[in-house]
Design a protein around this motif. Structure first.
Motif, PDB file in Angstrom:
ATOM      1  N   TRP A  18      10.190   5.147 -10.841  1.00 44.10           N
ATOM      2  CA  TRP A  18       9.757   3.891 -11.434  1.00 44.10           C
ATOM      3  C   TRP A  18       8.948   3.067 -10.432  1.00 44.10           C
ATOM      4  CZ3 TRP A  18      10.635  -1.243 -10.391  1.00 44.10           C
ATOM      5  CH2 TRP A  18      10.224  -2.132 -11.379  1.00 44.10           C
ATOM      6  N   VAL A  19       9.441   2.982  -9.205  1.00 45.50           N
ATOM      7  CA  VAL A  19       8.717   2.230  -8.174  1.00 45.50           C
ATOM      8  C   VAL A  19       7.380   2.903  -7.868  1.00 45.50           C
ATOM      9  CG1 VAL A  19       8.754   1.491  -5.751  1.00 45.50           C
ATOM     10  CG2 VAL A  19      10.782   1.198  -7.168  1.00 45.50           C
ATOM     11  N   ARG A  20       7.354   4.221  -7.821  1.00 40.22           N
ATOM     12  CA  ARG A  20       6.107   4.944  -7.554  1.00 40.22           C
ATOM     13  C   ARG A  20       5.074   4.657  -8.649  1.00 40.22           C
ATOM     14  NH1 ARG A  20       7.851   9.978  -6.255  1.00 40.22           N
ATOM     15  NH2 ARG A  20       7.715   9.474  -4.064  1.00 40.22           N
ATOM     16  N   ASN A  21       5.495   4.656  -9.913  1.00 38.04           N
ATOM     17  CA  ASN A  21       4.565   4.352 -11.016  1.00 38.04           C
ATOM     18  C   ASN A  21       4.017   2.936 -10.902  1.00 38.04           C
ATOM     19  OD1 ASN A  21       4.748   6.880 -12.183  1.00 38.04           O
ATOM     20  ND2 ASN A  21       6.438   6.299 -13.526  1.00 38.04           N
ATOM     21  N   LEU A  22       4.870   1.987 -10.570  1.00 38.05           N
ATOM     22  CA  LEU A  22       4.425   0.606 -10.385  1.00 38.05           C
ATOM     23  C   LEU A  22       3.428   0.530  -9.233  1.00 38.05           C
ATOM     24  CD1 LEU A  22       4.516  -2.442 -10.904  1.00 38.05           C
ATOM     25  CD2 LEU A  22       6.567  -2.530  -9.446  1.00 38.05           C
ATOM     26  N   ALA A  23       3.735   1.188  -8.139  1.00 41.14           N
ATOM     27  CA  ALA A  23       2.852   1.173  -6.974  1.00 41.14           C
ATOM     28  C   ALA A  23       1.487   1.764  -7.313  1.00 41.14           C
ATOM     29  CB  ALA A  23       3.498   1.922  -5.818  1.00 41.14           C
ATOM     30  N   ARG A  24       1.460   2.838  -8.082  1.00 43.64           N
ATOM     31  CA  ARG A  24       0.179   3.448  -8.485  1.00 43.64           C
ATOM     32  C   ARG A  24      -0.655   2.478  -9.310  1.00 43.64           C
ATOM     33  NH1 ARG A  24       2.955   8.864  -9.878  1.00 43.64           N
ATOM     34  NH2 ARG A  24       2.762   9.949  -7.898  1.00 43.64           N
ATOM     35  N   ARG A  25       0.008   1.760 -10.217  1.00 40.33           N
ATOM     36  CA  ARG A  25      -0.730   0.787 -11.030  1.00 40.33           C
ATOM     37  C   ARG A  25      -1.281  -0.345 -10.168  1.00 40.33           C
ATOM     38  NH1 ARG A  25       3.796   1.424 -14.501  1.00 40.33           N
ATOM     39  NH2 ARG A  25       4.500  -0.658 -13.974  1.00 40.33           N
ATOM     40  N   LEU A  26      -0.552  -0.692  -9.116  1.00 40.90           N
ATOM     41  CA  LEU A  26      -0.962  -1.827  -8.286  1.00 40.90           C
ATOM     42  C   LEU A  26      -2.033  -1.465  -7.261  1.00 40.90           C
ATOM     43  CD1 LEU A  26       2.538  -3.415  -7.634  1.00 40.90           C
ATOM     44  CD2 LEU A  26       0.733  -4.343  -9.092  1.00 40.90           C
ATOM     45  N   VAL A  27      -1.910  -0.295  -6.625  1.00 39.22           N
ATOM     46  CA  VAL A  27      -2.818   0.007  -5.511  1.00 39.22           C
ATOM     47  C   VAL A  27      -3.501   1.361  -5.596  1.00 39.22           C
ATOM     48  CG1 VAL A  27      -1.616  -1.529  -3.904  1.00 39.22           C
ATOM     49  CG2 VAL A  27      -0.957   0.884  -4.021  1.00 39.22           C
ATOM     50  N   GLY A  28      -3.227   2.134  -6.616  1.00 39.44           N
ATOM     51  CA  GLY A  28      -3.902   3.426  -6.774  1.00 39.44           C
ATOM     52  C   GLY A  28      -3.491   4.443  -5.720  1.00 39.44           C
ATOM     53  N   GLN A  29      -4.474   4.920  -4.957  1.00 39.34           N
ATOM     54  CA  GLN A  29      -4.261   6.015  -4.012  1.00 39.34           C
ATOM     55  C   GLN A  29      -3.295   5.669  -2.874  1.00 39.34           C
ATOM     56  OE1 GLN A  29      -5.217   9.070  -4.436  1.00 39.34           O
ATOM     57  NE2 GLN A  29      -6.370   8.589  -6.284  1.00 39.34           N
ATOM     58  N   ASP A  30      -3.131   4.417  -2.560  1.00 35.13           N
ATOM     59  CA  ASP A  30      -2.240   4.004  -1.473  1.00 35.13           C
ATOM     60  C   ASP A  30      -0.793   3.846  -1.929  1.00 35.13           C
ATOM     61  OD1 ASP A  30      -4.334   3.929   0.363  1.00 35.13           O
ATOM     62  OD2 ASP A  30      -4.815   1.848  -0.126  1.00 35.13           O
ATOM     63  N   ALA A  31      -0.471   4.377  -3.093  1.00 34.14           N
ATOM     64  CA  ALA A  31       0.858   4.180  -3.677  1.00 34.14           C
ATOM     65  C   ALA A  31       1.973   4.706  -2.784  1.00 34.14           C
ATOM     66  CB  ALA A  31       0.934   4.831  -5.054  1.00 34.14           C
ATOM     67  N   ASP A  32       1.797   5.863  -2.164  1.00 32.51           N
ATOM     68  CA  ASP A  32       2.873   6.415  -1.341  1.00 32.51           C
ATOM     69  C   ASP A  32       3.221   5.496  -0.176  1.00 32.51           C
ATOM     70  OD1 ASP A  32       3.228   8.641  -2.952  1.00 32.51           O
ATOM     71  OD2 ASP A  32       1.826   9.865  -1.793  1.00 32.51           O
ATOM     72  N   ASP A  33       2.214   4.905   0.444  1.00 32.48           N
ATOM     73  CA  ASP A  33       2.470   3.962   1.532  1.00 32.48           C
ATOM     74  C   ASP A  33       3.220   2.736   1.021  1.00 32.48           C
ATOM     75  OD1 ASP A  33       1.159   5.612   3.333  1.00 32.48           O
ATOM     76  OD2 ASP A  33      -0.748   4.531   3.161  1.00 32.48           O
ATOM     77  N   LEU A  34       2.819   2.243  -0.145  1.00 33.30           N
ATOM     78  CA  LEU A  34       3.474   1.075  -0.724  1.00 33.30           C
ATOM     79  C   LEU A  34       4.923   1.379  -1.090  1.00 33.30           C
ATOM     80  CD1 LEU A  34       3.421  -1.832  -1.704  1.00 33.30           C
ATOM     81  CD2 LEU A  34       2.354  -1.019  -3.824  1.00 33.30           C
ATOM     82  N   VAL A  35       5.175   2.559  -1.639  1.00 33.67           N
ATOM     83  CA  VAL A  35       6.550   2.953  -1.981  1.00 33.67           C
ATOM     84  C   VAL A  35       7.407   2.982  -0.715  1.00 33.67           C
ATOM     85  CG1 VAL A  35       7.995   4.866  -2.809  1.00 33.67           C
ATOM     86  CG2 VAL A  35       5.940   4.207  -4.065  1.00 33.67           C
ATOM     87  N   GLN A  36       6.883   3.562   0.346  1.00 33.38           N
ATOM     88  CA  GLN A  36       7.635   3.640   1.589  1.00 33.38           C
ATOM     89  C   GLN A  36       7.940   2.236   2.136  1.00 33.38           C
ATOM     90  OE1 GLN A  36       5.774   5.989   4.630  1.00 33.38           O
ATOM     91  NE2 GLN A  36       7.572   5.932   5.940  1.00 33.38           N
ATOM     92  N   GLU A  37       6.943   1.363   2.107  1.00 33.12           N
ATOM     93  CA  GLU A  37       7.163  -0.007   2.563  1.00 33.12           C
ATOM     94  C   GLU A  37       8.196  -0.724   1.693  1.00 33.12           C
ATOM     95  OE1 GLU A  37       3.712  -2.439   3.633  1.00 33.12           O
ATOM     96  OE2 GLU A  37       2.543  -0.595   3.401  1.00 33.12           O
ATOM     97  N   THR A  38       8.121  -0.494   0.380  1.00 31.36           N
ATOM     98  CA  THR A  38       9.083  -1.114  -0.532  1.00 31.36           C
ATOM     99  C   THR A  38      10.504  -0.696  -0.183  1.00 31.36           C
ATOM    100  OG1 THR A  38       7.468  -1.258  -2.322  1.00 31.36           O
ATOM    101  CG2 THR A  38       9.797  -1.310  -2.950  1.00 31.36           C
ATOM    102  N   TRP A  39      10.715   0.611   0.044  1.00 31.06           N
ATOM    103  CA  TRP A  39      12.069   1.082   0.363  1.00 31.06           C
ATOM    104  C   TRP A  39      12.540   0.582   1.713  1.00 31.06           C
ATOM    105  CZ3 TRP A  39      14.363   1.587  -3.700  1.00 31.06           C
ATOM    106  CH2 TRP A  39      13.858   2.276  -4.781  1.00 31.06           C
TER     107      TRP A  39
END
Length: 69
Positions: A18-39
Motif C-alpha cells: 500500500w505504501v509503495r503504491n502511494l509512493a509511486r503515485r507521488l514521486v514515480g520512479q523514486d518510489a523505492d527511495d521514498l518507501v525506504q525513507e517512510t519506513w
C-alpha cells in the motif's frame, strides 16, 4: 522494549504494498527511495495508540515526498 502489536514487523510489512503504491503515485520512479525513507521514519516514531496506522503512514509518505520537490 518490545514493539506494540500495532507497530510490529508483520504489521509494517503487511502495509508495504500500500505504501509503495502511494509512493509511486507521488514521486514515480523514486518510489523505492521514498518507501525506504517512510519506513525509517515510521519505525523511529510510534503514533498515538488512538490513531489509525494507514493515515499516519500516508502523512509521513506525503510529507517526505513534498520534501523531495
Amino acid at each position: 522494549m518490545s514493539a506494540s502489536p500495532r507497530h510490529d514487523t508483520e504489521t509494517l510489512l503487511a502495509e508495504l504494498g500500500w505504501v509503495r503504491n502511494l509512493a509511486r503515485r507521488l514521486v514515480g520512479q523514486d518510489a523505492d527511495d521514498l518507501v525506504q525513507e517512510t519506513w525509517t521514519v515510521a519505525s523511529s516514531q510510534l503514533p498515538r495508540q488512538d490513531l489509525p496506522l494507514r493515515p499516519w503512514r500516508a502523512a509521513i509518505t506525503r510529507r517526505l515526498a513534498s520534501n523531495h520537490h
